[in-house]
Design an enzyme around this catalytic site. Structure first.
Site, PDB file in Angstrom:
ATOM      1  N   CYS A   1       0.542  -1.236  -0.347  1.00  0.00           N
ATOM      2  CA  CYS A   1       0.058  -0.241  -0.023  1.00  0.00           C
ATOM      3  C   CYS A   1       0.572   1.325   0.025  1.00  0.00           C
ATOM      4  O   CYS A   1       0.378   2.169  -0.201  1.00  0.00           O
ATOM      5  CB  CYS A   1      -0.891   0.186   1.632  1.00  0.00           C
ATOM      6  SG  CYS A   1      -1.836  -1.260   1.346  1.00  0.00           S
TER       7      CYS A   1
ATOM      8  N   HIS B   1      -2.343   8.037   5.544  1.00  0.00           N
ATOM      9  CA  HIS B   1      -2.978   7.039   5.010  1.00  0.00           C
ATOM     10  C   HIS B   1      -4.162   6.208   5.576  1.00  0.00           C
ATOM     11  O   HIS B   1      -5.034   6.277   4.428  1.00  0.00           O
ATOM     12  CB  HIS B   1      -1.878   6.177   5.727  1.00  0.00           C
ATOM     13  CG  HIS B   1      -1.862   4.484   4.677  1.00  0.00           C
ATOM     14  ND1 HIS B   1      -1.758   4.201   3.901  1.00  0.00           N
ATOM     15  CD2 HIS B   1      -2.149   3.472   5.523  1.00  0.00           C
ATOM     16  CE1 HIS B   1      -1.906   3.468   2.935  1.00  0.00           C
ATOM     17  NE2 HIS B   1      -1.819   2.357   4.171  1.00  0.00           N
TER      18      HIS B   1
ATOM     19  N   GLU C   1      -1.173   5.566  13.575  1.00  0.00           N
ATOM     20  CA  GLU C   1      -0.016   6.654  12.653  1.00  0.00           C
ATOM     21  C   GLU C   1      -0.621   8.066  13.215  1.00  0.00           C
ATOM     22  O   GLU C   1       0.299   8.667  13.640  1.00  0.00           O
ATOM     23  CB  GLU C   1      -0.928   6.527  11.822  1.00  0.00           C
ATOM     24  CG  GLU C   1      -0.620   7.581  10.240  1.00  0.00           C
ATOM     25  CD  GLU C   1      -1.752   7.802   9.049  1.00  0.00           C
ATOM     26  OE1 GLU C   1      -1.046   8.685   8.481  1.00  0.00           O
ATOM     27  OE2 GLU C   1      -1.832   7.029   8.966  1.00  0.00           O
TER      28      GLU C   1
ATOM     29  N   LYS D   1      -8.990   8.298   1.822  1.00  0.00           N
ATOM     30  CA  LYS D   1      -9.834   7.216   1.954  1.00  0.00           C
ATOM     31  C   LYS D   1     -10.837   7.094   2.941  1.00  0.00           C
ATOM     32  O   LYS D   1     -11.923   6.492   2.500  1.00  0.00           O
ATOM     33  CB  LYS D   1      -9.041   5.777   2.776  1.00  0.00           C
ATOM     34  CG  LYS D   1      -7.311   6.304   1.709  1.00  0.00           C
ATOM     35  CD  LYS D   1      -6.884   4.504   2.982  1.00  0.00           C
ATOM     36  CE  LYS D   1      -5.436   4.516   1.939  1.00  0.00           C
ATOM     37  NZ  LYS D   1      -4.575   5.499   2.100  1.00  0.00           N
TER      38      LYS D   1
ATOM     39  N   HIS E   1      -9.949   2.594   0.167  1.00  0.00           N
ATOM     40  CA  HIS E   1      -8.168   2.050  -0.580  1.00  0.00           C
ATOM     41  C   HIS E   1      -7.709   1.454  -1.900  1.00  0.00           C
ATOM     42  O   HIS E   1      -8.002   0.493  -2.080  1.00  0.00           O
ATOM     43  CB  HIS E   1      -7.585   1.250   0.883  1.00  0.00           C
ATOM     44  CG  HIS E   1      -6.186   0.787   1.249  1.00  0.00           C
ATOM     45  ND1 HIS E   1      -5.497   1.520   0.086  1.00  0.00           N
ATOM     46  CD2 HIS E   1      -6.357   0.900   2.303  1.00  0.00           C
ATOM     47  CE1 HIS E   1      -4.130   1.349   0.732  1.00  0.00           C
ATOM     48  NE2 HIS E   1      -4.302   0.388   2.232  1.00  0.00           N
TER      49      HIS E   1
ATOM     50  N   PHE F   1       1.777  -3.548   3.768  1.00  0.00           N
ATOM     51  CA  PHE F   1       1.793  -4.841   4.178  1.00  0.00           C
ATOM     52  C   PHE F   1       4.027  -5.050   4.070  1.00  0.00           C
ATOM     53  O   PHE F   1       4.219  -4.709   3.489  1.00  0.00           O
ATOM     54  CB  PHE F   1       1.439  -5.917   3.358  1.00  0.00           C
ATOM     55  CG  PHE F   1      -0.510  -5.423   4.079  1.00  0.00           C
ATOM     56  CD1 PHE F   1      -0.321  -5.397   5.306  1.00  0.00           C
ATOM     57  CD2 PHE F   1      -0.567  -6.801   3.609  1.00  0.00           C
ATOM     58  CE1 PHE F   1      -1.981  -5.127   5.631  1.00  0.00           C
ATOM     59  CE2 PHE F   1      -2.650  -6.787   3.965  1.00  0.00           C
ATOM     60  CZ  PHE F   1      -3.065  -5.986   5.035  1.00  0.00           C
TER      61      PHE F   1
END
Length: 411
Positions: free
Chosen positions: A163, A302, A313, A334, A339, A397
């Site tokens: 991502c 994010h 975050e 998002k 996403h 990830f």
């Protein structure tokens, strides 16, 4: 002396618009792209909503023969690249093609072709596998097709950092120009993984929201957040060395001034719970720009709407910026488009450029009430506000952290 790098073209295919202008109009209106999955029958799936691209016809962007030799993720990249190249006004006949490169990444490639050809293998045997299966599937083919279509003969790379792919792709393109290896880089990310295998796989990880209310399925930083909503699309930008852009009279949207990365080295899916890795990426981006942390007043987070990401975050922002974190505006795109995986950072980069240009910070749509530890300014409402720098975060990830810093352009 490192060279200055500017943005001269942008293109987007998103769940709320298939051009930068329509995407941005939707952002300003607070529209969301969530709805029942239509690309396959999701009746037996726990997750039933996604943020799909609507009304996309590859033939509007390329000839039908070329389109048949590309899977959807490559088609999205080609469409966004076409818009970005036209927006930049680049005439490659007047450019040295070996000074023009490509950094277009995809986190996954084509799950559609994998599913299709596996079914064919099981049902009809190995001799019936399509000859183009491998070049249709592999994730570097978005970069390959864009390079071929626009005769970009310089560095061509496919960054794959899950991502964080879109942000890393633009960051590596920025570095390429900064250190003199190219004058032009076409960069960004693309993804199309709303397939049975993709949705089932992320559901098995308990990463996806199973909420069936489009208004409450993707709610970053909200106390009721329950997972991310899978989106799809592409974001592509044209980056240029400043003097090269000036010499050809290009319109300059913004300047890229900082790029920072790190690895959590912690877990294959979860961010580090103290936020240390993401904090280092942000600090590195600010240092790369030779700025003070207090110069940053806006972050495009994010912000996936998963319980862990949004909390960790937040901790990362507090760790990086200390008391100044309370003064920073933070939002999540998002909340409107879900996403986009490998395309997320690139589309969010475009969002930051438009926000800088217009002095506008969009709301985090759907955010109602957050949690005790998450006490920063997450932009429940949009605001008209002039600012100079936008910091965009992406976390992937595998522990990949990437932050890119954009500046409102001035001579």
């Amino acid at each position: 002396m490192k060279k200055r790098v500017v943005v001269t073209g942008m293109g987007a295919i998103t769940p709320i618009g298939n051009s930068v202008d329509t995407f941005w109009d939707s952002i300003r209106q607070g529209k969301t792209g969530f709805g029942p999955i239509t690309s396959f029958d999701a009746a037996d799936y726990k997750c039933k909503l996604a943020a799909e691209v609507k009304d996309f016809n590859a033939a509007d962007y390329m000839d039908k023969k070329a389109a048949r030799r590309m899977e959807l993720f490559s088609q999205f990249a080609m469409a966004a690249a076409k818009e970005a190249m036209e927006d930049a006004g680049l005439d490659m006949a007047k450019e040295d093609p070996y000074r023009a490169g490509c950094a277009v990444g995809s986190g996954i490639g084509s799950l559609q072709s994998m599913e299709r050809e596996h079914t064919r293998l099981v049902e009809k045997g190995p001799a019936r596998i399509a000859p183009l299966f491998v070049p249709l599937m592999i994730s570097n083919m978005a970069a390959g097709n864009v390079s071929i279509a626009f005769q970009l003969k310089g560095k061509s790379i496919d960054v794959v950092t899950a991502c964080a792919t879109g942000t890393n792709s633009i960051g590596e393109a920025y570095r390429t120009i900064q250190y003199g290896d190219a004058d032009i880089m076409v960069a960004g990310g693309t993804e199309s993984a709303i397939t049975p295998l993709g949705v089932a796989g992320f559901t098995a990880l308990t990463a996806l929201s199973t909420c069936e209310d489009p208004a409450r399925c993707s709610i970053p930083f909200d106390k009721d957040r329950s997972g991310f909503v899978m989106g799809e699309g592409a974001g592509i930008v044209v980056l240029e060395e400043l003097e090269h852009a000036r010499n050809r009279g290009a319109h300059i949207y913004a300047e890229v001034v900082g790029y920072g990365c790190s690895s959590d080295a912690y877990h294959i899916t979860s961010p580090a719970d103290d936020g240390a890795g993401a904090a280092v990426a942000m600090v590195n981006a600010v240092k790369d720009a030779c700025l003070e942390l207090s110069d940053i007043t806006y972050i495009n987070a994010h912000g996936t709407s998963t319980p862990y990401n949004d909390l960790f975050e937040t901790r990362a922002i507090k760790l990086a910026f200390k008391d100044h974190a309370k003064e920073i505006r933070i939002n999540s795109t998002k909340s409107m488009i879900g996403h986009l995986l490998g395309a997320a950072g690139a589309v969010e980069f475009i969002t930051c450029v438009k926000e800088l240009q217009e002095g506008y910070i969009h709301q985090t749509v759907g955010l109602q009430e957050t949690e005790e530890e998450m006490d920063l300014d997450y932009c429940r409402e949009s605001r008209e506000e002039s600012f100079t720098y936008a910091l965009s975060n992406s976390l992937g990830f595998g522990g990949h952290n990437a932050s890119i810093l954009i500046k409102k352009y001035s001579e």
